[in-house]
Enzyme design. Structure first.
Site, PDB file in Angstrom:
ATOM      1  N   HIS A 135       0.749  -1.242   0.041  1.00  0.00           N
ATOM      2  CA  HIS A 135      -0.063   0.009   0.056  1.00  0.00           C
ATOM      3  C   HIS A 135       1.038   1.146   0.044  1.00  0.00           C
ATOM      4  O   HIS A 135       1.937   1.379   0.725  1.00  0.00           O
ATOM      5  CB  HIS A 135      -0.913  -0.097   1.216  1.00  0.00           C
ATOM      6  CG  HIS A 135      -1.952  -1.326   1.430  1.00  0.00           C
ATOM      7  ND1 HIS A 135      -3.140  -1.000   0.579  1.00  0.00           N
ATOM      8  CD2 HIS A 135      -1.849  -2.268   1.977  1.00  0.00           C
ATOM      9  CE1 HIS A 135      -3.734  -2.169   0.638  1.00  0.00           C
ATOM     10  NE2 HIS A 135      -3.263  -2.920   1.501  1.00  0.00           N
ATOM     11  N   VAL A 184       3.057 -23.897  20.026  1.00  0.00           N
ATOM     12  CA  VAL A 184       3.396 -23.792  21.321  1.00  0.00           C
ATOM     13  C   VAL A 184       1.994 -24.073  22.178  1.00  0.00           C
ATOM     14  O   VAL A 184       1.089 -23.549  21.698  1.00  0.00           O
ATOM     15  CB  VAL A 184       3.605 -22.081  21.451  1.00  0.00           C
ATOM     16  CG1 VAL A 184       3.697 -21.607  22.920  1.00  0.00           C
ATOM     17  CG2 VAL A 184       5.254 -21.699  20.699  1.00  0.00           C
ATOM     18  N   CYS A 244      -3.888 -25.157 -14.496  1.00  0.00           N
ATOM     19  CA  CYS A 244      -4.034 -26.617 -14.461  1.00  0.00           C
ATOM     20  C   CYS A 244      -4.165 -26.917 -12.909  1.00  0.00           C
ATOM     21  O   CYS A 244      -4.367 -27.969 -12.512  1.00  0.00           O
ATOM     22  CB  CYS A 244      -3.268 -27.634 -15.270  1.00  0.00           C
ATOM     23  SG  CYS A 244      -1.644 -28.174 -14.336  1.00  0.00           S
TER      24      CYS A 244
END
Lengths: 119, 422, 492
Positions: C49, C172, C450
């Site tokens: 951005h 974790v 594909c």
């Protein structure tokens, strides 16, 4: 006995009703003689070609395509698969070579459907 | 400089090369991307090929093998593991094919004519956008076929198949024979897209249900497929609320259509027919680019390989004539799909190139009986094709006589499905 | 005992790891997934951005524009595709034109260069396929496209090249703060001890923090659904096309991708964490909204090659927490535990600047406070080993590449023209591919039209060969559970 089936003799795909027993069968719903023949064969002795693979050693790939040289009884398809799962062939193989004789005591051989050179 | 380069060594490429050689062109080269000739037939180990061509039921590898033998007998050169990157047509009409492989490296191969025979690819899960997560265990039927038949690995144990195209039906039987449990085949249309004999021998034989007017509306499972939602659809193919059944499975096979593979064609400027998604071709399979021909599934998806070979032989003949300077280029007729017809190939016809007739291949849009296909030029009916039944799954081969066309100098051939006249 | 443990190998955690590798520190990067960059980083809008959206004064506003500028160098150093295309925020009404003015002002305050308001004629001159009723747009020339997962992977690779240790499949489960002030991180594989912890766990960052401290932020997972179109229509638009933003976010964009496809999406549905299902109604919603700005798309829905979804990690307020809506990059109330959280858009763009901030302004001062003397890593190499992309070479260079390594002469992925040599290369590097998706993310086989139909068996074969295992052992994505093959076909 009575059974309904779709005729595969031509693209028409007639819905057949086959009724009877022993040597005496009537086929209805068919549009031609082929339909009658097909219907009776399916009731008395349905048969199929079995295309599958077996293990091949020493070729470019590890599976060799094979088929039964003629149609075998439909009821023996799975037994034939079992027998074929134990078959191992060595390259080179030529199309038409017999890879298993008399599969499931049908008197019909299983043949290679592809030529595979040794690598 | 080659006379003809054939791109793709599958059934179409082989038949085209063989025919061109028979027509007296010597300097031909086939370029094949895979490790052997024969194309997709090598993984189609089932029988049912070649009834028209050889009058017997062959398996895919056997059918391919016959054409490979013909090409070998004619000593047609070929290169394997060779990928064509692109093709261009130079101002002097020479075609340059850029290709690579491990031995020759990067090649710019020149040819007077090129035949495009790259085949097709399968529509994917992405293309049809089934909602859900995107786990392992979703395969196109062809990918599963390669894993199972060529690599020797199973792709799952509990299988649902979406789409009743022939490859899907064939794989239902194949996986069943290999010990998998195929739970059902779902088809969104109210009729199957596969050949009847495949429905009987691949599904009915093994009591595998074919659920017509059903589709898959959700794929469950995060890492591997765990189940699929199967939902009935209405006549507009929209899912009907309340009809969803969740079927546990570890594998979803897709057999939802084939798409001609035309990236090389497009790149070279070949005109594509929006209906077939393949090149618009002439009676001898020439595209809009002079000297560039196309045949087989790259042009339109065939259901029988016999028709592929037939069409490709025409391309071989056309290319041979082009190389020798005998090909007429004045187009007299174009073809168009009227009511009830999906598409027509060839799209254009030069009458002078015909021997005695032209085969027009077409697909009807829906199942019908008591109908015929009529061919019109303007308001005049010039030929009629009869059959007991027309189904979309089976391509119609409509032969039109040269003599019938010669009565008109040019025009548009329109094909229409109409009621059988009493 | 590691000096620093980073939890989460997405773009944020990996980037912090790489920036820490500039110093002589013993750093471990931990992730519960089977690959790096496998959650938020894997599936987002892939936009760099310009920086006019972010509220000035906040970290978002502070890091967006500078991060954007830093992309050029980092992508060059790491060999990551990046393209500056420019973006257009389009307006259909006078009211929306006013919003554009506000955005422009924000952009100026955030230091965004090359912005201007363009009017009807110019918009349609720039973009021939936009809706005719669009009456103006905010153009920002610095907006760009990147491949976010490739950046995440390469940043992680570069971190590992420079000495960081990576532990994948280490989910974790608990964190204990020991009496000596160090941390014991319990994972599904082993316990890992570290003096400092950086929590960059994306949507799970609040759950991770709860293991050591009282919650003061909460993360909401917001799912975004996307469609990718075939390259055939990759140039339908040339700039990133945003609708006018609302309070619900940036809206459904239509954008080229850095690889030449076209992308539309995303929506922003609050969901359970980990839910990245696509649903029919959401897919329909995306299509309908994309059409508002680009009606031409109507003809091309049959060119869609994939739909997918990703999540964002949005900080929200609840009973125990508040949010300023900004990134959380700070030492937490738990000493020596850093939160790098709430890292939603423009997180990807801001990554270079925020990771530098996290290291220079948060972690290093923390170490200094504790009397830890940190030496520079003189051997730090900011570049990864070059990766040749065959189809981008000139004809002459293609020739040379195959002469040097014949495997460049073997195309495996037809759709994207990817060679065996490229696939082998992405397997045999630090943070190399071990799965089919891993190969797709790194060099694109399976990302084309594909979708792997042709190349997947070949990719599985190459992975098995290079990793020295059986084809059956190759996973699609997740370890063990994401299997592709279920055994051999014969009793052998």
């Amino acid at each position: 006995m009575k059974k309904e089936m779709v005729c595969i003799s031509c693209p028409m795909g007639c819905h057949l009703t086959v009724e009877g027993e022993g040597d005496n069968w009537t086929v209805t719903g068919n549009s031609c003689k082929n339909g009658e023949r097909y219907g009776i064969q399916e009731m008395t002795d349905p048969r199929r070609i079995l295309p599958t693979t077996v293990v091949i050693k020493g070729a470019m790939i590890s599976r060799l395509p094979v088929k039964t040289a003629q149609e075998i009884p439909k009821g023996k398809l799975f037994d034939a698969m079992d027998e074929l799962s134990k078959v191992v062939v060595e390259a080179p193989v030529k199309v038409g070579d017999v890879v298993l004789k008399n599969v499931c005591d049908t008197g019909i051989d299983v043949i290679a459907t592809k030529t595979m050179p040794a690598v | 400089m080659y006379d003809i380069i054939v791109i793709g060594g599958g059934p179409a490429g082989l038949a085209a090369a063989v025919e061109a050689k028979k027509e007296g062109v010597d300097n031909i080269l086939i370029l094949e991307r895979d490790r052997e000739l024969g194309g997709i037939l090598n993984q189609c180990i089932h029988n049912g090929f070649g009834l028209h061509t050889f009058k017997e039921q062959l398996t895919g590898p056997e059918y391919a093998g016959r054409y490979i033998d013909m090409a070998m007998d004619l000593k047609i050169p070929y290169k394997l593991n060779t990928m064509v990157l692109d093709m261009e047509r130079k101002d002097d009409d020479t075609k340059v094919v850029h290709a690579i492989n491990e031995e020759d490296g990067y090649m710019a191969l020149e040819a007077k004519a090129v035949i495009l025979t790259m085949g097709c690819r399968e529509r994917t899960a992405g293309a049809i956008g089934i909602p859900g997560f995107r786990p392992a265990g979703v395969f196109t039927a062809g990918t599963a076929q390669r894993f199972i038949n060529m690599e020797g690995y199973m792709t799952g144990k509990e299988v649902v198949i979406l789409g009743s195209g022939d490859i899907g039906l064939i794989m239902a039987r194949r996986m069943t024979l290999e010990g998998a449990h195929v739970k059902c085949v779902c088809e969104i249309m109210p009729y199957s897209n596969g050949l009847t004999r495949n429905i009987v021998q691949c599904l009915d034989d093994f009591n595998i249900p074919l659920k017509l007017s059903h589709t898959i509306t959700f794929i469950h499972g995060k890492d591997r497929v765990e189940a699929v939602d199967v939902t009935q659809v209405d006549e507009n193919l929209k899912p009907i609320p309340g009809t969803t059944e969740t079927i546990p499975c570890d594998t979803l096979l897709l057999s939802v259509g084939l798409i001609p593979e035309n990236e090389i064609s497009r790149g070279a400027g070949v005109e594509i027919d929006r209906r077939t998604q393949g090149p618009s071709i002439s009676e001898l399979c020439e595209t809009n680019l002079p000297g560039v021909f196309a045949a087989g599934n790259v042009v339109h998806v065939h259901d029988l390989v016999d028709f592929v070979s037939q069409e490709a032989a025409l391309a071989g003949k056309g290319a041979a004539r082009y190389v020798k300077g005998h090909l007429e280029e004045d187009i007299n007729f174009t073809t168009v799909n009227g009511d009830g017809i999906g598409n027509v190939v060839p799209e254009k016809i030069t009458v002078a190139n015909l021997d005695d007739s032209v085969n027009c291949y077409m697909r009807v849009r829906k199942v019908s009986t008591d109908t015929v296909i009529n061919c019109y030029i303007g308001d005049e009916k010039i030929a009629t094709k009869k059959a007991r039944k027309f189904v979309p799954a089976e391509m119609v081969n409509f032969k039109i006589k040269k003599s019938d066309l010669e009565k008109y100098h040019d025009g548009e051939l329109k094909f229409v499905v109409e009621p059988k006249e009493a | 005992m590691y000096d620093i443990a980073i939890i989460g190998a997405g773009i944020a955690g990996s980037y912090v790891a790489r920036e820490l590798a500039r110093y002589q520190l013993n750093v471990v990067l931990i992730d519960g997934e089977n690959d790096v960059a496998n959650q938020i980083t894997k599936a987002n809008s892939a936009i760099v951005h310009a920086g006019y959206d972010a509220v000035p004064g906040k970290k978002k506003g502070l890091f967006n524009a500078p991060g954007n500028i830093m992309y050029e160098k980092v992508c060059r150093d790491l060999g990551v595709p990046f393209k500056r295309t420019g973006s257009l925020v389009v307006a259909h009404t006078e009211r929306e034109m006013m919003t554009l003015q506000r955005l422009y002002q924000r952009g100026v305050m955030n230091g965004v260069p090359d912005m201007r308001i363009v009017f009807q004629d110019e918009v349609h001159e720039m973009e021939e396929n936009l809706a005719p009723d669009i009456c103006g747009a905010l153009y920002a020339g610095t907006a760009g496209l990147v491949s976010p997962y490739e950046l995440g992977i390469k940043v992680a690779e570069n971190a590992v090249d420079n000495g960081v240790e990576l532990k994948l499949n280490h989910l974790v489960t608990n964190i204990a703060k020991k009496d000596d002030g160090t941390f014991k991180i319990e994972t599904t594989e082993e316990d890992i001890e570290a003096k400092y912890v950086v929590n960059a766990a994306g949507v799970y960052a609040d759950d991770i923090y709860k293991m050591v401290g009282d919650p003061y932020f909460k993360i909401l997972a917001r799912r975004g659904v996307y469609f990718i179109f075939d390259k055939e229509i990759g140039d339908l638009v040339h700039n990133v096309i945003f609708p006018c933003p609302t309070k619900n976010g940036k809206g459904i964009l239509v954008s080229p991708t850095v690889h030449g496809n076209l992308l539309i999406g995303p929506d922003a549905m609050p969901v359970e964490k980990g839910d990245i299902d696509t649903t029919q109604d959401r897919l329909d919603y995306i299509k309908a909204n994309a059409l508002k700005n680009c009606p031409e798309l109507e003809h091309y829905f049959n060119k869609i090659i994939r739909s997918y979804a990703g999540t964002r990690n949005t900080p929200v307020a609840d009973t125990y927490t508040t949010t300023s809506g900004d990134f959380i990059i700070e030492e937490s109330p738990v000493k020596n535990f850093v939160n790098f959280a709430g890292y939603e858009s423009p997180g990807l763009t801001s990554a270079p600047a925020s990771a530098t901030y996290c290291v220079e302004d948060v972690i290093l001062p923390m170490l200094e406070r504790d009397g830890v003397h940190v030496e520079e890593n003189k051997d730090f190499n900011p570049k990864t080993r070059p990766h040749i992309i065959f189809n981008q070479l000139s004809d002459e260079d293609k020739k040379k590449a195959i002469e040097k390594d014949p495997r460049y002469g073997k195309i495996i992925c037809r759709c994207e023209s990817i060679t065996e040599a490229e696939i082998v290369d992405v397997i045999n590097r630090n943070v190399g591919a071990t799965t089919v998706r891993g190969v797709t993310k790194r060099c694109r086989p399976g990302a084309g039209r594909c979708q792997g139909g042709f190349c997947q068996p070949r990719v599985v074969e190459i992975l098995a060969r290079e990793l020295g295992c059986d084809m059956e052992d190759i996973m699609y994505d997740a370890k063990d559970k994401g299997y592709i093959l279920s055994g051999k076909t014969k009793n052998q």
